[in-house]
Design a protein around this motif. Sequence first.
Motif, PDB file in Angstrom:
ATOM      1  N   ALA A   1       0.655  -1.294  -0.032  1.00 15.30           N
ATOM      2  CA  ALA A   1       0.174  -0.031  -0.059  1.00 15.30           C
ATOM      3  C   ALA A   1       0.825   1.086   0.010  1.00 15.30           C
ATOM      4  O   ALA A   1       0.636   2.302  -0.532  1.00 15.30           O
ATOM      5  N   VAL A   2       2.068   1.355   0.665  1.00 13.15           N
ATOM      6  CA  VAL A   2       2.768   2.291   0.797  1.00 13.15           C
ATOM      7  C   VAL A   2       3.499   2.445  -0.792  1.00 13.15           C
ATOM      8  O   VAL A   2       3.551   3.881  -0.809  1.00 13.15           O
ATOM      9  N   GLU A   3       3.881   1.744  -1.206  1.00 16.72           N
ATOM     10  CA  GLU A   3       4.469   1.819  -2.626  1.00 16.72           C
ATOM     11  C   GLU A   3       3.498   2.354  -3.752  1.00 16.72           C
ATOM     12  O   GLU A   3       3.913   3.113  -4.180  1.00 16.72           O
ATOM     13  N   LEU A   4       2.365   1.819  -3.520  1.00 15.42           N
ATOM     14  CA  LEU A   4       1.258   2.372  -4.480  1.00 15.42           C
ATOM     15  C   LEU A   4       0.972   3.492  -4.253  1.00 15.42           C
ATOM     16  O   LEU A   4       0.779   4.436  -5.044  1.00 15.42           O
ATOM     17  N   TRP A   5       1.069   4.113  -3.077  1.00 16.44           N
ATOM     18  CA  TRP A   5       0.599   5.332  -2.548  1.00 16.44           C
ATOM     19  C   TRP A   5       1.583   6.427  -2.900  1.00 16.44           C
ATOM     20  O   TRP A   5       1.460   7.547  -3.694  1.00 16.44           O
ATOM     21  N   LEU A   6       2.864   5.866  -2.501  1.00 16.42           N
ATOM     22  CA  LEU A   6       4.054   6.709  -3.047  1.00 16.42           C
ATOM     23  C   LEU A   6       4.107   6.775  -4.686  1.00 16.42           C
ATOM     24  O   LEU A   6       4.390   7.874  -5.351  1.00 16.42           O
ATOM     25  N   SER A   7       3.862   5.741  -5.549  1.00 14.00           N
ATOM     26  CA  SER A   7       3.858   5.822  -6.739  1.00 14.00           C
ATOM     27  C   SER A   7       2.754   6.764  -7.410  1.00 14.00           C
ATOM     28  O   SER A   7       2.950   7.678  -8.271  1.00 14.00           O
ATOM     29  N   HIS A   8       1.548   6.768  -6.556  1.00 10.01           N
ATOM     30  CA  HIS A   8       0.544   7.886  -7.152  1.00 10.01           C
ATOM     31  C   HIS A   8       0.962   9.186  -7.003  1.00 10.01           C
ATOM     32  O   HIS A   8       0.676   9.918  -7.563  1.00 10.01           O
ATOM     33  N   ARG A   9       1.663   9.393  -5.631  1.00 10.86           N
ATOM     34  CA  ARG A   9       2.153  10.830  -5.473  1.00 10.86           C
ATOM     35  C   ARG A   9       3.065  11.239  -6.447  1.00 10.86           C
ATOM     36  O   ARG A   9       3.158  12.269  -6.982  1.00 10.86           O
ATOM     37  N   GLN A  10       4.139  10.427  -6.911  1.00  8.56           N
ATOM     38  CA  GLN A  10       5.099  10.553  -7.777  1.00  8.56           C
ATOM     39  C   GLN A  10       4.690  10.874  -9.303  1.00  8.56           C
ATOM     40  O   GLN A  10       4.774  12.018  -9.725  1.00  8.56           O
ATOM     41  N   VAL A  11       3.389  10.253  -9.914  1.00 13.15           N
ATOM     42  CA  VAL A  11       2.801  10.346 -10.967  1.00 13.15           C
ATOM     43  C   VAL A  11       2.260  11.857 -10.960  1.00 13.15           C
ATOM     44  O   VAL A  11       2.237  12.450 -11.804  1.00 13.15           O
ATOM     45  N   ALA A  12       1.353  11.908  -9.849  1.00 15.66           N
ATOM     46  CA  ALA A  12       0.552  13.074  -9.632  1.00 15.66           C
ATOM     47  C   ALA A  12       1.475  14.512  -9.797  1.00 15.66           C
ATOM     48  O   ALA A  12       1.161  15.372 -10.527  1.00 15.66           O
ATOM     49  N   TYR A  13       2.597  14.566  -9.124  1.00 18.74           N
ATOM     50  CA  TYR A  13       3.457  15.419  -8.791  1.00 18.74           C
ATOM     51  C   TYR A  13       3.954  15.661 -10.254  1.00 18.74           C
ATOM     52  O   TYR A  13       4.148  16.748 -10.762  1.00 18.74           O
ATOM     53  N   VAL A  14       4.893  14.899 -10.859  1.00 12.92           N
ATOM     54  CA  VAL A  14       5.331  14.883 -12.082  1.00 12.92           C
ATOM     55  C   VAL A  14       4.485  15.434 -13.152  1.00 12.92           C
ATOM     56  O   VAL A  14       4.878  16.361 -13.993  1.00 12.92           O
ATOM     57  N   ARG A  15       3.091  14.978 -13.107  1.00 13.02           N
ATOM     58  CA  ARG A  15       2.025  15.390 -14.600  1.00 13.02           C
ATOM     59  C   ARG A  15       1.802  16.849 -14.042  1.00 13.02           C
ATOM     60  O   ARG A  15       1.789  17.696 -14.899  1.00 13.02           O
TER      61      ARG A  15
ATOM     62  N   TYR B   1      18.567   7.653   2.232  1.00 10.78           N
ATOM     63  CA  TYR B   1      19.251   8.847   2.858  1.00 10.78           C
ATOM     64  C   TYR B   1      20.888   8.947   2.926  1.00 10.78           C
ATOM     65  O   TYR B   1      21.393   9.975   2.749  1.00 10.78           O
ATOM     66  N   PHE B   2      21.265   7.641   3.327  1.00 12.07           N
ATOM     67  CA  PHE B   2      22.694   7.759   3.293  1.00 12.07           C
ATOM     68  C   PHE B   2      23.411   7.870   2.099  1.00 12.07           C
ATOM     69  O   PHE B   2      24.448   8.387   1.838  1.00 12.07           O
ATOM     70  N   GLN B   3      22.637   7.059   0.941  1.00  8.93           N
ATOM     71  CA  GLN B   3      23.114   7.284  -0.195  1.00  8.93           C
ATOM     72  C   GLN B   3      23.300   8.483  -1.087  1.00  8.93           C
ATOM     73  O   GLN B   3      24.120   8.903  -1.322  1.00  8.93           O
ATOM     74  N   ARG B   4      22.167   9.424  -0.518  1.00  8.59           N
ATOM     75  CA  ARG B   4      22.057  10.707  -1.123  1.00  8.59           C
ATOM     76  C   ARG B   4      23.204  11.465  -0.441  1.00  8.59           C
ATOM     77  O   ARG B   4      23.785  12.256  -1.061  1.00  8.59           O
ATOM     78  N   ARG B   5      23.245  11.151   0.927  1.00  7.89           N
ATOM     79  CA  ARG B   5      24.226  12.120   1.585  1.00  7.89           C
ATOM     80  C   ARG B   5      25.773  11.808   0.964  1.00  7.89           C
ATOM     81  O   ARG B   5      26.802  12.712   0.760  1.00  7.89           O
ATOM     82  N   HIS B   6      25.862  10.448   0.727  1.00  8.04           N
ATOM     83  CA  HIS B   6      27.249  10.064  -0.167  1.00  8.04           C
ATOM     84  C   HIS B   6      27.398  10.691  -1.488  1.00  8.04           C
ATOM     85  O   HIS B   6      28.508  11.426  -1.854  1.00  8.04           O
ATOM     86  N   GLU B   7      26.295  10.947  -2.172  1.00 13.67           N
ATOM     87  CA  GLU B   7      26.323  11.897  -3.455  1.00 13.67           C
ATOM     88  C   GLU B   7      26.762  13.256  -3.216  1.00 13.67           C
ATOM     89  O   GLU B   7      27.473  13.843  -3.891  1.00 13.67           O
ATOM     90  N   PHE B   8      26.160  13.778  -2.120  1.00 16.59           N
ATOM     91  CA  PHE B   8      26.531  15.326  -1.903  1.00 16.59           C
ATOM     92  C   PHE B   8      28.205  15.368  -1.500  1.00 16.59           C
ATOM     93  O   PHE B   8      28.958  16.376  -1.861  1.00 16.59           O
ATOM     94  N   GLU B   9      28.602  14.302  -0.680  1.00 18.52           N
ATOM     95  CA  GLU B   9      29.897  14.228  -0.452  1.00 18.52           C
ATOM     96  C   GLU B   9      30.762  14.135  -1.724  1.00 18.52           C
ATOM     97  O   GLU B   9      32.082  14.935  -1.611  1.00 18.52           O
ATOM     98  N   ALA B  10      30.568  13.271  -2.635  1.00 16.11           N
ATOM     99  CA  ALA B  10      31.172  13.171  -3.663  1.00 16.11           C
ATOM    100  C   ALA B  10      31.369  14.711  -4.569  1.00 16.11           C
ATOM    101  O   ALA B  10      32.029  14.671  -5.347  1.00 16.11           O
ATOM    102  N   ASP B  11      30.119  14.850  -4.802  1.00 18.16           N
ATOM    103  CA  ASP B  11      29.719  16.382  -5.499  1.00 18.16           C
ATOM    104  C   ASP B  11      30.902  17.451  -4.909  1.00 18.16           C
ATOM    105  O   ASP B  11      31.567  18.004  -5.456  1.00 18.16           O
ATOM    106  N   ASP B  12      30.896  17.297  -3.448  1.00 17.93           N
ATOM    107  CA  ASP B  12      31.710  18.337  -2.947  1.00 17.93           C
ATOM    108  C   ASP B  12      33.164  18.187  -3.345  1.00 17.93           C
ATOM    109  O   ASP B  12      34.176  19.106  -3.261  1.00 17.93           O
TER     110      ASP B  12
ATOM    111  N   PRO C   1       8.665  15.016  -3.599  1.00 17.14           N
ATOM    112  CA  PRO C   1       9.493  15.078  -2.428  1.00 17.14           C
ATOM    113  C   PRO C   1       9.566  13.653  -1.566  1.00 17.14           C
ATOM    114  O   PRO C   1      10.678  13.236  -1.305  1.00 17.14           O
ATOM    115  N   LEU C   2       8.518  13.178  -1.447  1.00 21.51           N
ATOM    116  CA  LEU C   2       8.378  11.967  -0.591  1.00 21.51           C
ATOM    117  C   LEU C   2       8.565  10.616  -1.156  1.00 21.51           C
ATOM    118  O   LEU C   2       9.378   9.918  -0.750  1.00 21.51           O
ATOM    119  N   TYR C   3       8.474  10.564  -2.386  1.00 21.31           N
ATOM    120  CA  TYR C   3       8.825   9.653  -3.248  1.00 21.31           C
ATOM    121  C   TYR C   3      10.444   9.476  -3.531  1.00 21.31           C
ATOM    122  O   TYR C   3      10.976   8.314  -3.303  1.00 21.31           O
TER     123      TYR C   3
END
Length: 412
Positions: free
Chosen positions: A15-29, A347-358, A388-390
């Motif tokens: 249910a969480v995955e479907l809800w997040l997918s619905h949010r993603q589609v609605a936001y992108v559109r 979250y930790f993967q994104r933090r690593h990306e920021f560090e690599a960018d820096d 943002p939540l997706y």
Amino acid sequence: MFSFLFLAALAVSFAVELWLSHRQVAYVRAHRNAVPDAFKETISLEAHQKAADYTTDKVHLGNIDRIVSVLILLLFTFGGGIDVVNRFWTEFELSPLITGVAVILSTMLLINLLELPISIYQTFVIEERYGFNRNTPKQFAIDLLLQTGLSLLIGGPLLALILWIMQSVGTYWWLVAWSIVMVFSILMSWAFPTFIAPLFNKFTPLQDETLKKRIETLLDRCGFQSKGIFVMDGSRRSGHGNAYFTGIGDSKRIVFFDTLMNSLNHDELEAVLAHELGHFRRRHVLKMLVASAVITLIGFALLGWLSGQEWFYSGLGVSSQSDALALLLFMLVAPVFATFLQPIIAYFQRRHEFEADDFAAAYTNPGHLISALVKLYRDNASTLTPDPLYSAFHYSHPPASIRIANLSAKSA
């Protein structure tokens, strides 16, 4: 009680995955018809809309894949599929070890076959629709057969060893099995770039002497040693571009997709490489390996306890008990509960990306990495406006606007 717990976790995660997918589609559109201000001068409205449509199509297919996966999981557990496979192999009266290996491998093969249509549709319909597919049915079939063969050749003996340890070592078998898996993971990290990856793609040493010299200078400044700089023929299968470094110890190598080489200039390629080197210098690979080792250890310890509990088998619709069935059930149901770890890992993967960018911004011009990223977003049809939540739940990389803003602040 365990049946209820498992079904509740499955229902909630689904249910969480479907809800997040619905949010993603609605936001992108909702943001489809306007390019974000930060990208108006570099991304056309047509490219932005293509990315929006590509994203929504992939999300819709992902939902179908999720439904199919849930049905397959229920079929093999409560539907009696594992019992049928187990009875089939038991009738041959082979040794418990060989029977266990056969049950696990044949079950996983059946599951992969049932999920194959989704992969075919992704490649030959979705990717084709947006101009990314370069694959052919023949190449797809060859890859599939090669992957299956390698899985049997490499995974079969490893699986047999783990089952033998489960049957022979005693109470703390799970600690020995975990050690074996960790050694195997490190060995594969060393062997993959040298022996396995070349089975699927051609890796050619970088021929551009000017670019090669710039890269070698960057490597010297960063204190990075590698076995070489290679260009991979990624265009054989896809129009997507990427770059990465792989391997450990003496087997480390830098790899550029040929599609990326055709898209970026020398400044941008150097900046992208600096980002990848940032992962190495900030020890992200080591940190993720340690985190994986801890999670795997907890998993094996949990499996060591569950394998002796009758309710673990009966609660998942399996009438027999064996080490092989315990391992198979754990492999199938653990991802359901692991879903709730996904936002933490992301979250930790994104933090690593920021560090690599820096890191890249410190060793190259941040503007070059910005222009490279913009081209990658455009050429790969990556949406600039994810929900943002997706994205917090699923994205291993920061959303485009946040990442570019972080780099822009460093170039100011």
